[in-house]
Structures are given as C-alpha cells and as structure tokens.
Motif scaffolding. Structure first.
Motif, PDB file in Angstrom:
ATOM      1  N   LYS A 250    -110.617 111.814 -43.781  1.00  0.00           N
ATOM      2  CA  LYS A 250    -110.121 112.451 -42.562  1.00  0.00           C
ATOM      3  C   LYS A 250    -110.658 113.868 -42.404  1.00  0.00           C
TER       4      LYS A 250
ATOM      5  N   GLU B 145    -113.274 116.646 -41.802  1.00  0.00           N
ATOM      6  CA  GLU B 145    -114.543 116.735 -41.081  1.00  0.00           C
ATOM      7  C   GLU B 145    -115.623 117.377 -41.934  1.00  0.00           C
TER       8      GLU B 145
ATOM      9  N   MET C 268    -107.028 119.655 -36.286  1.00  0.00           N
ATOM     10  CA  MET C 268    -107.445 118.329 -35.862  1.00  0.00           C
ATOM     11  C   MET C 268    -108.453 118.437 -34.730  1.00  0.00           C
ATOM     12  N   GLU C 269    -109.626 117.830 -34.936  1.00  0.00           N
ATOM     13  CA  GLU C 269    -110.666 117.775 -33.915  1.00  0.00           C
ATOM     14  C   GLU C 269    -111.275 116.381 -33.926  1.00  0.00           C
ATOM     15  N   ASP C 270    -111.136 115.673 -32.817  1.00  0.00           N
ATOM     16  CA  ASP C 270    -111.696 114.318 -32.704  1.00  0.00           C
ATOM     17  C   ASP C 270    -111.235 113.427 -33.854  1.00  0.00           C
ATOM     18  N   SER C 271    -109.934 113.448 -34.119  1.00  0.00           N
ATOM     19  CA  SER C 271    -109.289 112.575 -35.119  1.00  0.00           C
ATOM     20  C   SER C 271    -109.653 112.918 -36.558  1.00  0.00           C
ATOM     21  N   ARG C 272    -110.280 114.089 -36.762  1.00  0.00           N
ATOM     22  CA  ARG C 272    -110.592 114.522 -38.122  1.00  0.00           C
ATOM     23  C   ARG C 272    -110.126 115.953 -38.302  1.00  0.00           C
TER      24      ARG C 272
END
Length: 232
Positions: free
Chosen positions: A123, A125, A156-160
């Motif tokens: 998870k 990034e 959290m950015e783009d589900s990561r």
C-alpha cells in the motif's frame, strides 16, 4: 524563498520542541510556524530553523517528499491576547518565523505502528524512501526521528500511502550537538530511524540486492548535490 504573512491563528501545538503555531497565512494555506520556544532561553533555537530550511532544500534536491516551506511574517492582528501560551514571548509584529505548509489529510506515523503484512507494505507508494530517509538522517545526524517520534506522515494518494518526512529542526546533532557537528563527525545510527521498529518492519520486504541498490544510488545522488547551490 516564498514569503507569507499570518492571518488567522488556528491553534498552538504543545510539543517538546518549538510548539509550532498552526496559522492560516496570506496565500490561504495553513502553515506550522516556528520561531523560538517560550519554554527555553536557548538562542540556538533560531539556528535550528536554519537547519529546517536547509534540510527542506536538501530533501527536495534528493527527491524525497517534504512539505513546502516559507518565511512567515508575524502579524499581531492574526491572534488575540491569551491565545498563545508557549510562544507569547516571541510572537511579535514583524518577527520573521519559519513555516512548514500543512499536508492536508495526512496522518503521523504512530509510535506503535508497524508493517505487519506484505499487503500493508504494497500500500506504500514510496517504501524505498524509508531507506533513503534513514541514510539522510545518519548523514545530517538527525536527533529527532526514532521510535516514539518518527516525524513521518502518511498521505493517501490514488489508493496508496505516500511517505512524507517532516520536522528537521534538531538535525546536525540537535541543540546538544550545536557547534560540534563537523565534516569529520563519525556517522551514528543510535536512536535513529534505521534502528526503529517501524523501519525494521518495512525493510524485511526488500531483499539484500534491492537494499544495496537503493542505498548505492542514493549515496551517489548525495555526492552529486554537494556542489549545488541552494538559494532561500
């Protein structure tokens, strides 16, 4: 370096260090503003703000996520008497402080937090940045990122989850190492990120070849920026 002025005080944060003031500034963003702590008469705390600026510039040059910063001009009209406790001694009109721009919807990595499963690791990034940050902290002798006080954010950015590093006032040995740190100072890993449970819980998901490759490339990048000029 960007300059803003204070407009509306949100709160004064009670910490063991500078007790930063969270303030909405003239560009509409919130900043965590530091000057000198009212708890201390140590004039070297202003040197620590220079360390903050220097480390922010270095981290950006090394492509490690860090909040944007600015010089913050204090306006007495931005807070009411009694709103400040720790900073009331130095929060005067015209004082130029240092501010770290708020990363909205980001959470501090907690003391007890660990990466327990490969799914949690996936998870992240930028997990390799943990290795880079650990090396950076040894290089500049960061005395304020360790178990209990990671000074890392997760956003959290783009589900990561993106790892962002913050708070570099007590680098170059911190207040205790002031005027002692020099080019011949031996690197030390004691009480740094590299020894923490959080780091150890993440590093196991890199094999030895990956660890060496990340470290080698990062050390080469550090060497390449030594001759760059940073303007504030």
């Amino acid at each position: 370096m960007k300059q803003v002025s204070t407009k509306i005080l949100i709160e004064e944060l009670q910490t063991d260090g500078h007790s930063p003031k969270k303030i909405i500034c003239s560009d509409g963003a919130a900043y965590f503003v530091k000057y000198r702590s009212g708890k201390s008469f140590n004039k070297n705390e202003t040197h620590c703000l220079v360390f903050e600026m220097l480390c922010t510039a270095l981290l950006k040059g090394l492509h490690i996520p860090v909040p944007d910063d600015a010089l913050v001009i204090i306006d007495e009209n931005s807070f009411a008497p009694g709103q400040l406790v720790t900073n009331k001694r130095y929060a005067r009109h015209g004082v130029i402080a240092w501010g770290s721009k708020e990363i909205v919807h980001a959470d501090l990595v907690k003391e007890i937090e660990q990466i327990k499963h490969k799914k949690e690791f996936n998870k992240l990034e930028n997990p390799a940045d943990l290795i880079r940050i650990a090396i950076f902290d040894v290089w500049i002798d960061n005395a304020d990122r360790h178990s209990g006080n990671y000074n890392l954010l997760l956003k959290m950015e783009d589900s990561r989850l993106k790892i962002i590093t913050i708070d570099h006032a007590f680098t170059f040995g911190g207040l205790k190492g002031m005027n002692i740190f020099n080019p011949t100072t031996l690197p030390a890993v004691n009480k740094k990120l590299i020894e923490s449970q959080y780091f150890q819980s993440a590093i196991k998901y890199f094999n030895n070849e990956q660890r060496i490759d990340i470290a080698t490339q990062f050390l080469s990048l550090i060497t390449s920026i030594k001759h760059r000029k940073y303007s504030t």
